[in-house]
Design an enzyme around this catalytic site. Structure first.
Site, short mmCIF file in Angstrom:
data_model
loop_
_atom_site.label_atom_id
_atom_site.label_comp_id
_atom_site.label_asym_id
_atom_site.label_seq_id
_atom_site.Cartn_x
_atom_site.Cartn_y
_atom_site.Cartn_z
N ASP A 184 1.22 -1.13 0.15
CA ASP A 184 -0.10 0.41 -0.23
C ASP A 184 1.16 0.95 -0.43
OD1 ASP A 184 -2.82 -0.02 0.57
OD2 ASP A 184 -2.68 -1.25 1.99
C1 GLC Z 1 -1.15 2.83 5.71
C2 GLC Z 1 0.17 1.54 6.23
C3 GLC Z 1 0.35 0.49 5.85
C4 GLC Z 1 -1.27 0.30 5.45
C5 GLC Z 1 -2.44 1.72 4.93
C6 GLC Z 1 -3.81 1.65 4.10
O1 GLC Z 1 -0.07 2.97 4.71
O2 GLC Z 1 1.75 1.35 7.08
O3 GLC Z 1 1.02 -0.35 6.06
O4 GLC Z 1 -1.33 -1.00 4.85
O5 GLC Z 1 -1.89 2.60 5.53
O6 GLC Z 1 -3.98 1.82 5.14
C1 GLC Z 2 -1.41 -3.73 5.29
C2 GLC Z 2 -2.98 -3.50 4.35
C3 GLC Z 2 -2.17 -4.73 3.43
C4 GLC Z 2 -1.02 -4.14 3.10
C5 GLC Z 2 -0.07 -4.07 3.92
C6 GLC Z 2 1.00 -3.88 3.25
O1 GLC Z 2 -1.62 -5.28 5.82
O2 GLC Z 2 -3.66 -4.37 5.03
O3 GLC Z 2 -3.77 -4.53 2.11
O4 GLC Z 2 -1.55 -5.40 1.51
O5 GLC Z 2 -0.85 -3.31 4.66
O6 GLC Z 2 0.78 -2.15 2.44
#
Ligand code: GLC
Ligand code: GLC
Length: 815
Positions: free
Chosen positions: A488
């Site tokens: 993400d």
């Molecule tokens: C924030 C978190 C990340 C997560 C993203 C999506 O950026 O650091 O880990 O996946 O939010 O909500």
């Molecule tokens: C968080 C989010 C997931 C994503 C991960 C890496 O765990 O929930 O959707 O893949 O972060 O960013």
């Protein structure tokens, strides 16, 4: 250093002191009513949706940590009072023990000879939580004791509750049925809500309170409520401000005497046209709720409900039990990892002590992955989940990134264009089919964007998922990344210079350049799965098309996604490589290396070996495998949030545990059992229990992240419980290392275990048949010889037995 121990026979973790490094929590409830409960009795509860139907108020990121919400107070006649769960009073207890169980928590403590054992659980199929409080006088003289309960009610919408005080200080309403011992919270029941909460007590009341300030006294904290200090409730009725529920019960305990008090906090709905009684009044119609309340204020019924909960977990866990030479493996697979898989399946990433419950709904990619660890336990619920998720898919094959559990509709604020999302649906459905063989699911008519008029069979959703990637290829023929792929925080089209702008929902570049090698790997994997489904449906042409597309993508990855020693991660919006030796920072990433090998890319030509060796060399640490190296030392506008985090945390070179099992699985594909199991052990929470002062999170569940080698706090975990780590580790250890793998045609047994294991045994219930599996190692390799019920079988798949078979014996010789 440990803060407790595992009691495997009881399937409990026993915490032996209240001041754990962080609150160590448990989840109660499985379907509609959920509660989080910490080892000091804190936490909150909600009905279905942690944002929209919150029963208990919670103060995030508060000091002292984890106070408020729920509490019990005990008071002796000399005025001395304490909390039997330690918080919020925090007086030193002469004994303390918290047993974290499956769906329940029991906190037992002693103070001045009064033992209190409080068991908290949510009965199956009920929308309520029970607190069973057993008090024993271990002293000589008889003792007069006052018991005060406490709930602070949330005014339902947790976001509004934290922000909209000008309104909310005026809306609070309660009713108290003092004779029955029940406090009703009915804020907004007068208008559009048909639901209310109740907090009931089994004993005659000496008093009650429903107004927070009357209970606490002005400017006092939860640790010294005036009512408790003085030993008398104020019998307050809340009119606006902050409604609470508090009962006061007086008990006299003879020496050695045990008394049990029950408290029940619940959620109830009335039919809209029968809300009030009498109908023209504003008084809650209690006729439908009273039988429920009285059922759970009865000790025998509570004991039965608790026994049923235990039985329920026995039966869920009996679906897979393994007996290996490693106690950490056994404990995690047989108890805790399976348990965590259910919790992540239920709550996705919505509500934990790190997720507020007001920010996120159910993630599309997250929930599809959570299925992988859950589907064997309650396939019917997995089936429904798949249909719910698919209904939030868009006609293009894309998907809303999240949906709200209460409405089951896609969340417009977050939107879509996370280009990996659609492919996970294929993997989720395929896992479901391998487990159940329920092909009828593919014929289910499922809407797009929740619009019934757009519905097609589920199978077409999968076809559109496939097509979504095909329609979005970049200059090198690799999939365009969109807003982000699995990571993400790798935001290649965001280019945000604006403080506070959301990295996930802001897109400043058109997105026609940045490509993801990770999605390429995922696509190859998903296309092969889809081809297998097409084969089964006897759509040979289609199967051929999916495989051809997978092959083309594989060639593209080899041509444009290979950096010489490992797989590239991506191309950014300027067409520059991400995850390449050409970069100063972020030269090698875990995700593309894990996913490409997992998809089978490079298994034949040595690339997979090379990539995994590079992962080991550059990314592996004693605490797990970090996400990338070198960590980003500053903010890169073209990379996005990954460079927001200081080096070593989260996606910026943290040990993002979710990705580690991909490497474990990849290692098993190369036959490296020792390496795979070594990686497994590094992040196994039970294994890490011995260093709890470093790890700091609960030793019984996985955390999302362990600080990486660039961090000052290398080895420290954060964000426990709600993480894809649970499902993927479950898959890695059970399906790939132990190698017990459901397939479309039967149960495959292909262990890739450590060379020094003599073998292991397992019991697996699969499609209604119990498989008794015994694996015996006779050589150092992974070659499998299979006997099913004593008969040699070619290959490594035990074919589905004939109708009526209940038990099958599988003997595996590994050489
Ligand atoms: C924030 C978190 C990340 C997560 C993203 C999506 O950026 O650091 O880990 O996946 O939010 O909500
Ligand atoms: C968080 C989010 C997931 C994503 C991960 C890496 O765990 O929930 O959707 O893949 O972060 O960013």
């Amino acid at each position: 250093m440990r803060y407790g121990y595992f009691d495997d026979n009881a399937r409990e973790y026993v915490i032996q002191r209240p001041d754990t490094p962080l609150p160590w929590i448990n989840y109660l409830g499985e379907e509609d009513y959920f509660a989080m409960l910490s080892n000091t009795g804190g936490g909150y509860s909600f009905y279905r949706d942690a944002r929209l139907r919150r029963l208990i108020r919670y103060r995030y990121n508060n000091v002292p940590a984890d106070s408020g919400g729920r509490a019990l107070y005990l008071r002796l006649s000399d005025g001395d009072f304490w909390s039997p769960a330690w918080q919020p009073v925090r007086k030193s207890l002469s004994a303390y023990e918290c047993r974290v169980g499956l769906g329940y928590t029991r906190i037992t403590s002693t103070y001045r000879g009064i033992q209190c054992e409080a068991t908290y659980f949510v009965p199956l199929d009920q929308t309520l939580e029970v607190w069973r409080v057993k008090l024993t006088n271990q002293t000589d003289p008889s003792t007069n004791l006052s018991v005060f309960s406490l709930i602070e009610f949330c005014l339902w919408d947790a976001w509004d509750d934290q922000t909209n005080f000008q309104r909310n200080f005026n809306t609070g309403e309660v009713e108290v049925d003092e004779a029955a011992g029940v406090i009703y919270h009915k804020t907004e029941y007068r208008e559009r809500r048909d639901h209310f909460a109740y907090f009931a007590c089994s004993e005659p009341l000496a008093g009650f309170d429903t107004q927070r300030e009357k209970f606490l006294g002005a400017y006092r904290g939860w640790h010294e409520p005036i009512v408790v200090e003085q030993g008398a409730s104020a019998n307050s009725i809340a009119h606006g401000w902050q409604p609470i529920g508090s009962h006061h019960v007086k008990v006299t305990l003879q020496p050695g005497e045990l008394r049990t008090i029950l408290f029940v906090l619940g959620y109830h709905e009335n039919p809209r046209d029968q809300k009030f009684d009498p109908p023209e009044s504003q008084t809650i119609n209690k006729r439908t709720v009273k039988p429920i309340i009285s059922r759970y204020l009865n000790l025998a019924n509570v004991a039965t409900a608790f026994a049923e909960l235990k039985k329920h977990w026995d039966s869920l866990l009996s679906i897979l039990q393994v007996y290996t030479p490693d106690e950490h493996t056994n404990r995690m697979v047989n108890i805790w990892n399976a348990y965590q898989c259910l919790i992540t399946f239920n709550l996705s990433r919505s509500a934990s002590f790190y997720e507020s419950g007001i920010g996120r709904g159910m993630g599309f990619r997250d929930s599809n992955q959570d299925l992988l660890g859950f589907v064997h336990m309650v396939p019917a619920r997995a089936r429904q989940r798949i249909l719910d998720l698919a209904a939030t898919q868009l006609p293009t094959g894309g998907a809303y990134h999240q949906y709200q559990p209460l409405t089951k509709h896609g969340n417009n604020d977050v939107g879509g264009n996370f280009n990996d999302d659609p492919a996970w649906l294929i993997l989720g459905v395929s896992a479901y089919l391998k487990e159940t063989g329920d092909w009828s699911i593919l014929d289910e008519l499922v809407p797009y964007d929740n619009k019934v008029e757009l519905a097609t069979p589920l199978y077409e959703h999968l076809q559109r998922s496939f097509q979504y990637t095909i329609d979005r290829l970049g200059l090198h023929g690799l999939p365009l990344i969109g807003r982000a792929d699995w990571n993400d925080c790798l935001n290649l089209n965001c280019f945000s210079e604006e403080p506070g702008e959301s990295f996930q929902t802001t897109t400043n570049r058109e997105g026609t350049v940045a490509e993801s090698v990770f999605i390429a790997g995922l696509f190859v994997l998903a296309s092969h799965e889809l081809a297998d489904l097409a084969d089964h449906l006897q759509h040979a042409d289609e199967a051929q098309r999916y495989r051809a597309a997978a092959d083309r993508m594989e060639e593209t990855v080899k041509a444009h996604g290979w950096d010489g020693d490992w797989f590239l991660r991506a191309y950014d919006a300027l067409g520059h490589k991400v995850g390449s030796h050409e970069r100063e920072e972020g030269r090698i990433f875990i995700e593309s290396n894990g996913m490409c090998v997992l998809a089978g890319i490079g298994l034949q030509d040595g690339r997979a070996e090379q990539a995994l060796a590079a992962v080991n060399e550059h990314l592996a640490t004693p605490h797990g495998i970090v996400l990338q190296q070198p960590a980003y030392s500053r903010y890169y506008v073209h990379l996005g949030e990954i460079s927001s985090y200081p080096p070593g945390y989260k996606e910026n070179a943290g040990i993002f545990c979710h990705t580690n099992p991909w490497i474990m699985i990849a290692e098993t594909l190369l036959g490296h059992g020792d390496q795979a199991f070594g990686y497994y052990s590094r992040i196994n929470p039970s294994q890490r229990e011995a260093i709890s002062e470093v790890h700091r999170c609960e030793p019984y569940v996985y955390a999302q992240m362990i600080a990486g080698k660039d961090a000052a706090t290398h080895g420290e975990a954060k964000n426990s419980w709600l993480t894809g780590t649970a499902a993927w580790n479950f898959a890695a250890i059970t399906q790939h290392i132990l190698g017990i793998q459901p397939t479309l045609t039967g149960l495959k047994i292909a262990p890739v275990i450590p060379t020094d294991w003599p073998g292991f045994s397992a019991k697996r219930v699969y499609r209604g048949v119990t498989y008794h599996i015994a694996v015996k190692r006779v050589g150092k390799g992974n070659a499998v010889t299979l006997k099913v019920d004593g008969q040699p079988v070619a290959g490594n798949v035990a074919p589905l037995p004939s109708q009526g078979t209940t038990d099958v014996k599988i003997d595996v010789v590994l050489a």
